[in-house]
Design an enzyme around this catalytic site. Structure first.
Site, PDB file in Angstrom:
ATOM      1  N   TYR A 157       0.858  -1.186   0.000  1.00  0.00           N
ATOM      2  CA  TYR A 157       0.000   0.000   0.000  1.00  0.00           C
ATOM      3  C   TYR A 157       0.894   1.235   0.000  1.00  0.00           C
ATOM      4  O   TYR A 157       1.843   1.322   0.787  1.00  0.00           O
ATOM      5  CB  TYR A 157      -0.882  -0.013   1.258  1.00  0.00           C
ATOM      6  CG  TYR A 157      -1.783   1.199   1.416  1.00  0.00           C
ATOM      7  CD1 TYR A 157      -2.780   1.486   0.488  1.00  0.00           C
ATOM      8  CD2 TYR A 157      -1.649   2.044   2.521  1.00  0.00           C
ATOM      9  CE1 TYR A 157      -3.620   2.582   0.655  1.00  0.00           C
ATOM     10  CE2 TYR A 157      -2.491   3.144   2.696  1.00  0.00           C
ATOM     11  CZ  TYR A 157      -3.468   3.409   1.764  1.00  0.00           C
ATOM     12  OH  TYR A 157      -4.292   4.497   1.928  1.00  0.00           O
ATOM     13  N   ASP A 252       9.107   2.787  -0.187  1.00  0.00           N
ATOM     14  CA  ASP A 252       8.056   3.390   0.630  1.00  0.00           C
ATOM     15  C   ASP A 252       8.331   2.976   2.072  1.00  0.00           C
ATOM     16  O   ASP A 252       7.989   1.875   2.495  1.00  0.00           O
ATOM     17  CB  ASP A 252       6.682   2.921   0.168  1.00  0.00           C
ATOM     18  CG  ASP A 252       5.581   3.586   0.985  1.00  0.00           C
ATOM     19  OD1 ASP A 252       5.897   4.128   2.067  1.00  0.00           O
ATOM     20  OD2 ASP A 252       4.418   3.555   0.548  1.00  0.00           O
ATOM     21  N   LYS A 280       4.497   8.589   9.342  1.00  0.00           N
ATOM     22  CA  LYS A 280       4.300   7.935  10.648  1.00  0.00           C
ATOM     23  C   LYS A 280       5.324   8.369  11.711  1.00  0.00           C
ATOM     24  O   LYS A 280       5.218   9.465  12.229  1.00  0.00           O
ATOM     25  CB  LYS A 280       4.251   6.419  10.460  1.00  0.00           C
ATOM     26  CG  LYS A 280       3.044   6.002   9.569  1.00  0.00           C
ATOM     27  CD  LYS A 280       2.824   4.522   9.549  1.00  0.00           C
ATOM     28  CE  LYS A 280       1.782   4.107   8.527  1.00  0.00           C
ATOM     29  NZ  LYS A 280       0.440   4.013   9.017  1.00  0.00           N
TER      30      LYS A 280
END
Ligand code: PLP
Length: 441
Positions: A157, A252, A280
């Site tokens: 994702y 990523d 994050k």
């Protein structure tokens, strides 16, 4: 109504009265009662608990029930919730202004800290979400190569930008719709999908489209189809293939950055990507993300270069202060070793407890990230992740929640530990798991 207990004290928790009512009220005004789909408990059933507060390793709902948290707001809370140093940094930055829409020194300080941790990265651009980081990295890769197509991996994702919402893992898996309605065939047409950990599959795509591939995007450790580690040689193989094909390797690291090691998976596995997406942990719980790389690529971005990308709140002083305070704590010697020791103990405790009940469970940990699956071996790709026993996960999730342990409400998610978790917390979670496995049989 489920009976629950405080996992640290064993004393019974009050019933879910206020939380259920609050969620019912929310569902009348928020889509599905939430602002991000996985929170709605779609894949585990039942009603989400509405949160009042979170501190250290625990999270407390509005009925006053406290849980040991293994989600950490999906990764950011690496030093525990409401860490005093971060709260103070945010408070003191806030007193000087919430957002300037102009340069501030904290941006430079955070940029220096991040670039010091990512070998080969010389410039960084702050954005507000991992989605924006992925979207911008794709635009930049296309500009840098004058090519259009992308290779991504099934179950990875990269945020919900149209071009990357193809075979996109967790949220989409949880809903049972691997692709999203509203994404036009044109937007998705240039995104090719390979099987994770399968270099032959990458070669197949490169043979057919090599001259058109702008970038290969990868979660270097995957956390959106459960926890899936890169097989030996997989990341090295991607690096070699990108060099040969003249396309960019984009890591990523929104989830893994400053989570599996200082820097992230690229320092852990010693692979140098061309571009890195972060989010994050580096934002310390504020909406902060980034993309970074060598100056020769990054300086294609406006205002230096022709690739347009901007943001009203990008680099705002509150987010920068939270990121700086968080990364400063993460930089302490031994920080990731301690996290990994606890995470490894948790995984081995879970696996042993399950096997004692003849339930096949496999798991693994890396730094402060870990995962387990109801299968004999830990999945290595999306197909294997799909074939784990999700019914058992559901039962286990609810048994653990009732026992006071806050797991991610989907088998397609990783778990996150924080430095606020103690060895005693880990043993308490393992003891809960032993009871829960016996209960679900
Ligand atoms: N990339 C990865 C690997 C992620 O795990 C996520 C979110 O979980 C994103 C990108 C998107 O980040 P955000 O939710 O901040 O848009």
């Amino acid at each position: 109504m489920p009976t629950t207990a405080d996992v640290r004290t064993g004393s019974p928790n009050p019933p879910s009265v206020r939380s259920d009512a609050a969620f019912e009220r929310a569902a009348k005004v928020l889509v599905g009662g939430v602002n991000s789909p996985v929170r709605a408990f779609g894949s585990v059933g039942g009603t989400p608990r509405v949160v009042a507060s979170a501190r250290g390793a625990t999270i407390t709902d509005i009925d006053g029930r406290t849980y040991l948290d293994l989600v950490g707001s999906w990764g950011p809370a690496i030093v525990g919730h409401a860490h005093p140093a971060i709260v103070e940094a945010v408070r003191s930055a806030g007193e000087r202004g919430l957002t300037f829409g102009a340069p501030c020194e904290a941006e430079t300080e955070l940029a220096e800290l991040i670039l010091g941790a990512l070998p080969g990265a010389e410039r960084v651009r702050f954005v507000n979400s991992g989605t924006e980081a992925g979207m911008s990295a794709v635009r930049l890769a296309r500009a840098a190569t004058s090519r259009t197509k992308l290779i991504k991996f099934a179950g990875n994702y990269h945020g919900h930008t149209d071009a990357l919402l193809v075979a996109a893992g967790s949220g989409a898996e949880t809903l049972g719709v691997p692709d999203s309605a509203g994404v036009t065939p044109t937007a998705a047409a240039d995104t090719l999908t390979a099987r994770y950990n399968d270099l032959d599959d990458v070669d197949r795509l490169l043979r057919a489209h090599g001259a058109d591939i702008a970038a290969i995007l990868v979660e270097p450790v995957a956390g959106n189809m459960g926890f899936v580690q890169p097989a030996a040689g997989f990341l090295e193989g991607l690096r070699e293939r990108c060099d040969r094909a003249g396309c960019l390797l984009v890591f990523d690291e929104v989830m893994t950055g400053f989570r599996v090691a200082w820097g992230g998976a690229q320092t852990r596995f010693n692979i140098r990507p061309d571009l890195t997406c972060l989010g994050k942990v580096m934002g310390g719980g504020m909406p902060v993300a980034a993309y970074a790389g060598p100056a020769r690529i990054m300086e294609l971005v406006a205002p230096v270069g022709p690739v347009y990308q901007a943001g009203t709140l990008s680099g705002n002083p509150i987010g920068m202060a939270a990121g700086l305070a968080t990364l400063t704590l993460c930089k302490a010697p031994g920080f990731y070793d301690k996290l990994e020791m606890l995470a490894t103990r948790l995984v081995s405790g879970l696996v042993t407890a399950a096997r004692a009940c003849d339930i096949p469970v496999a798991g693994a940990a890396l730094g402060g990230m870990l995962g387990f699956a109801f299968s004999a071996e830990l999945p290595t790709n999306l197909d294997e992740a799909r074939s784990a026993d999700h019914e058992r996960f559901r039962a286990f999730f609810h048994a653990m929640l009732d026992a006071g342990v806050w797991l991610p409400p989907s088998p397609y998610e990783a778990l996150f530990l924080s430095s606020a978790h103690t060895a005693a917390d880990i043993e308490a979670i393992i003891a809960c798991a032993q009871r829960s496995f016996r209960q679900i049989g």
